[in-house]
Design a protein around this motif. Structure first.
Motif, PDB file in Angstrom:
ATOM      1  N   SER A 254      -6.499   2.434   1.959  1.00 25.20           N
ATOM      2  CA  SER A 254      -5.183   2.300   2.584  1.00 25.20           C
ATOM      3  C   SER A 254      -4.530   0.974   2.197  1.00 25.20           C
ATOM      4  O   SER A 254      -3.328   0.926   1.907  1.00 25.20           O
ATOM      5  N   GLU A 255      -5.331  -0.091   2.179  1.00 25.84           N
ATOM      6  CA  GLU A 255      -4.797  -1.402   1.778  1.00 25.84           C
ATOM      7  C   GLU A 255      -4.337  -1.394   0.323  1.00 25.84           C
ATOM      8  O   GLU A 255      -3.288  -1.970  -0.010  1.00 25.84           O
ATOM      9  N   VAL A 256      -5.125  -0.766  -0.553  1.00 29.19           N
ATOM     10  CA  VAL A 256      -4.758  -0.696  -1.968  1.00 29.19           C
ATOM     11  C   VAL A 256      -3.404  -0.016  -2.124  1.00 29.19           C
ATOM     12  O   VAL A 256      -2.508  -0.503  -2.832  1.00 29.19           O
ATOM     13  N   ILE A 257      -3.221   1.110  -1.426  1.00 28.98           N
ATOM     14  CA  ILE A 257      -1.966   1.856  -1.542  1.00 28.98           C
ATOM     15  C   ILE A 257      -0.810   1.072  -0.932  1.00 28.98           C
ATOM     16  O   ILE A 257       0.299   1.032  -1.485  1.00 28.98           O
ATOM     17  N   GLN A 258      -1.057   0.412   0.193  1.00 34.61           N
ATOM     18  CA  GLN A 258       0.001  -0.401   0.808  1.00 34.61           C
ATOM     19  C   GLN A 258       0.442  -1.526  -0.125  1.00 34.61           C
ATOM     20  O   GLN A 258       1.634  -1.813  -0.238  1.00 34.61           O
TER      21      GLN A 258
ATOM     22  N   GLU B  53       0.280  -1.456  -3.385  1.00 33.11           N
ATOM     23  CA  GLU B  53       1.037  -0.819  -4.467  1.00 33.11           C
ATOM     24  C   GLU B  53       2.478  -0.602  -4.046  1.00 33.11           C
ATOM     25  O   GLU B  53       3.413  -0.907  -4.788  1.00 33.11           O
ATOM     26  N   ARG B  54       2.659  -0.085  -2.847  1.00 40.46           N
ATOM     27  CA  ARG B  54       4.020   0.182  -2.356  1.00 40.46           C
ATOM     28  C   ARG B  54       4.795  -1.112  -2.193  1.00 40.46           C
ATOM     29  O   ARG B  54       5.979  -1.186  -2.526  1.00 40.46           O
ATOM     30  N   GLY B  55       4.101  -2.141  -1.702  1.00 38.67           N
ATOM     31  CA  GLY B  55       4.754  -3.433  -1.543  1.00 38.67           C
ATOM     32  C   GLY B  55       5.166  -4.028  -2.876  1.00 38.67           C
ATOM     33  O   GLY B  55       6.269  -4.582  -3.029  1.00 38.67           O
TER      34      GLY B  55
END
Length: 263
Positions: A251-255, A257-259
């Motif tokens: 979840s942190e990795v994807i967050q 990426e979005r950031g």
């Protein structure tokens, strides 16, 4: 690579820091939340391949053939028991790859070239599991990657090993891959009862700041047991502390990426 999957190399020149455990379980966690993920195992030991249930007899086309230019990624990729997760397996043949491609002008770019082909665009993430050394296989992985994720064991010499790896990343940036970023640093094998582990966590966060993920991977028996059953921990025991930590890490990795895309 201008389009296609996000390529993350999992690297640390030290052995036993949780590289393969992180590769397997981060990839599984990303697949579990809907990403289409490919693991590429470029460690001749092949532990990521074994940990995802790929028998040695089934590794007829592997990372070795890809690096030699004898097969495309699509031919080597094998579907795992995890929906949405495939793996390009490793074989012991990789031990000889340095001698075979040492004189080739594109020897560092073999993996990047393979991943730039259209057959990789069905994946959203590629996770590359490296050997515990800074050899030609690791250089290929870093040259092919958008970013490096560094597993760091909560032990005394952690920062010393990290500084060596960061120097290598800087050298790669200055030569073969100017866009290579530090994806993040994930602290592994954490035991909260150990004062030294807590000190290491504090020191690494002070030294690297926001580059360190909030998620810390605990020492966990189920994480250690799972590979012997050919399963990622998330399939072996979803509720264990290790599995839950890797879901949080995904979840942190994807967050992040979005950031990064929004910035």
């Amino acid at each position: 690579m201008t389009s296609g999957p996000k390529v993350i190399t999992i690297a640390n020149q030290k052995g036993g820091v949780g590289k393969t455990t992180t590769a397997i379980n981060l990839a599984t966690a990303l697949a579990a939340i809907g990403e289409r993920v490919l693991v590429i195992d470029v460690d001749p030991q092949g532990n990521a391949s074994t940990g995802l249930g790929i028998e040695r007899d089934n590794r007829t086309v592997s990372a070795y053939e890809i690096l030699l230019g004898e097969a495309p990624v699509s031919e080597a990729a094998i579907a795992t028991a995890v929906p949405g997760l495939s793996i390009v397996p490793s074989t012991m043949d990789l031990l000889g790859i340095e001698m075979e491609i040492a004189t080739a002008s594109d020897r560092v770019f073999r993996l990047r070239n393979a991943l730039s082909q259209p057959d990789t665009r069905r994946f959203t993430y590629v996770i590359i599991d490296c050997p515990p050394s800074l050899n030609l296989l690791t250089l290929n992985a870093m040259a092919a990657a958008h970013s490096v994720l560094v597993p760091l064991q909560c032990e005394f010499f952690a920062l010393e090993g990290l500084s060596q790896l960061l120097k290598t990343v800087e050298q790669i940036r200055g030569s073969v891959n100017p866009g290579l970023a530090i994806q993040g640093i994930v602290l592994t094998m954490y035991d909260g009862r150990n004062n030294l582990a807590n000190q290491v966590v504090d020191d690494v966060r002070a030294y690297m700041g926001d580059a360190v993920y909030n998620t810390v991977i605990p020492r966990n028996v189920r994480l250690s047991e799972a590979p012997s059953y050919g399963k990622p921990a998330i399939l072996y025991d979803l509720q264990c502390a290790g599995s839950q930590a890797y879901l949080n890490l995904a979840s942190e990795v994807i967050q992040r990426e979005r950031g990064a895309k929004a910035a």
